[in-house]
Write an enzyme that holds these catalytic residues in place. Structure first.
Site, PDB file in Angstrom:
ATOM      1  N   SER A  48     -45.344  17.788   9.381  1.00 14.29           N
ATOM      2  CA  SER A  48     -44.844  18.458   8.176  1.00 14.29           C
ATOM      3  C   SER A  48     -43.383  18.111   7.943  1.00 14.29           C
ATOM      4  O   SER A  48     -42.943  17.927   6.804  1.00 14.29           O
ATOM      5  CB  SER A  48     -44.998  19.978   8.295  1.00 14.29           C
ATOM      6  OG  SER A  48     -46.353  20.333   8.398  1.00 14.29           O
ATOM      7  N   SER A  87     -44.613  24.898   6.716  1.00 12.83           N
ATOM      8  CA  SER A  87     -45.286  25.337   7.938  1.00 12.83           C
ATOM      9  C   SER A  87     -46.660  25.839   7.541  1.00 12.83           C
ATOM     10  O   SER A  87     -46.768  26.829   6.815  1.00 12.83           O
ATOM     11  CB  SER A  87     -44.496  26.463   8.626  1.00 12.83           C
ATOM     12  OG  SER A  87     -45.263  27.052   9.662  1.00 12.83           O
ATOM     13  N   GLY A  88     -47.690  25.155   7.985  1.00 11.64           N
ATOM     14  CA  GLY A  88     -49.044  25.570   7.645  1.00 11.64           C
ATOM     15  C   GLY A  88     -49.319  26.999   8.053  1.00 11.64           C
ATOM     16  O   GLY A  88     -49.838  27.800   7.275  1.00 11.64           O
ATOM     17  N   SER A  89     -48.927  27.358   9.252  1.00 11.35           N
ATOM     18  CA  SER A  89     -49.168  28.713   9.751  1.00 11.35           C
ATOM     19  C   SER A  89     -48.205  29.717   9.144  1.00 11.35           C
ATOM     20  O   SER A  89     -48.504  30.910   9.080  1.00 11.35           O
ATOM     21  CB  SER A  89     -49.013  28.747  11.272  1.00 11.35           C
ATOM     22  OG  SER A  89     -47.646  28.540  11.630  1.00 11.35           O
ATOM     23  N   GLY A  90     -47.042  29.234   8.738  1.00 15.11           N
ATOM     24  CA  GLY A  90     -46.013  30.135   8.248  1.00 15.11           C
ATOM     25  C   GLY A  90     -45.372  30.943   9.357  1.00 15.11           C
ATOM     26  O   GLY A  90     -44.624  31.887   9.102  1.00 15.11           O
ATOM     27  N   THR A  92     -44.158  29.193  12.445  1.00 17.66           N
ATOM     28  CA  THR A  92     -43.427  28.308  13.352  1.00 17.66           C
ATOM     29  C   THR A  92     -42.030  28.891  13.570  1.00 17.66           C
ATOM     30  O   THR A  92     -41.266  29.070  12.615  1.00 17.66           O
ATOM     31  CB  THR A  92     -43.345  26.884  12.782  1.00 17.66           C
ATOM     32  OG1 THR A  92     -44.662  26.442  12.443  1.00 17.66           O
ATOM     33  CG2 THR A  92     -42.698  25.924  13.765  1.00 17.66           C
ATOM     34  N   GLU A 152     -50.520  18.543   5.770  1.00 16.58           N
ATOM     35  CA  GLU A 152     -49.425  17.563   5.797  1.00 16.58           C
ATOM     36  C   GLU A 152     -49.538  16.568   4.642  1.00 16.58           C
ATOM     37  O   GLU A 152     -48.531  16.223   4.014  1.00 16.58           O
ATOM     38  CB  GLU A 152     -49.427  16.852   7.153  1.00 16.58           C
ATOM     39  CG  GLU A 152     -49.161  17.807   8.303  1.00 16.58           C
ATOM     40  CD  GLU A 152     -49.956  17.523   9.560  1.00 16.58           C
ATOM     41  OE1 GLU A 152     -49.829  18.314  10.509  1.00 16.58           O
ATOM     42  OE2 GLU A 152     -50.720  16.530   9.599  1.00 16.58           O
TER      43      GLU A 152
END
Length: 185
Positions: A48, A87-90, A92, A152
């Site tokens: 990312s 951040s995919g998870s939000g 990180t 990504e």
């Protein structure tokens, strides 16, 4: 190979359609935040982060003052600046901590994430929600690609779309941007 390419293209098309659904203003709001900022800072971890480096380069070509967080020449962020994070998870840790710092100094935060209820999304001035699997989602219900691949790829697409929109608004030609292209290659 053709099947894999077609699958990835189809997943990307679905993710883009979700980003541009009727009533969604997140992309336009993000472009306005970036356009109006004194300086633009970009931060992501892993792939990312690399995807956001693509965006940093293009925004620099446009003539914006751009910094990649973590580079030794990146100054302190401040009021009037914007931090663009992915951040995919939000969740990180370093990304969330940077977003909190930006909020603390009254800088804007544009968050690209796959989790609308994440801590990162809560801190953001603008949240771009990507319908993609996060790196720990391995059940293939959202994407059959490995880890955060679709997320990504979508970050790259979002960055290019933000750049293209801002470029068109600027009225500058490709020739106007070219002198900013690296000549130390």
């Amino acid at each position: 190979m053709k099947t894999a390419l077609a699958l990835i293209a189809a997943e990307n098309a679905t993710a883009v359609r979700a980003l541009t659904a009727e009533g969604s203003t997140a992309l336009d709001d993000a472009a306005a935040q970036i356009r109006d900022a004194e300086r633009v800072f970009l931060l992501g971890a892993g792939r990312s982060g690399i995807a956001l480096q693509f965006t940093a380069m293009r925004l620099m070509h446009l003539g914006l003052t751009v910094h990649v967080v973590g580079e030794v020449t990146a100054p302190a962020i401040g009021e009037g600046d914007v931090l663009v994070v992915a951040s995919g998870s939000g969740s990180t840790t370093g990304i969330v901590r940077a977003a909190q710092t930006a909020v603390d100094v009254q800088a804007g935060v544009v968050a690209i994430t796959a989790d609308a209820s994440s801590e990162l999304a809560k801190l953001a001035t603008v949240t771009i929600l990507v319908e993609a699997a996060r790196k720990l989602d391995r059940d293939s219900t959202v994407s059959v690609q490995y880890a955060g691949g679709l997320f990504e790829q979508t970050v790259v697409t979002i960055g290019d779309a933000l750049f293209h929109s801002l470029w068109q608004q600027s009225g500058l030609s490709a020739d106007d941007l070219w002198p900013r292209h690296s000549n130390l290659e």
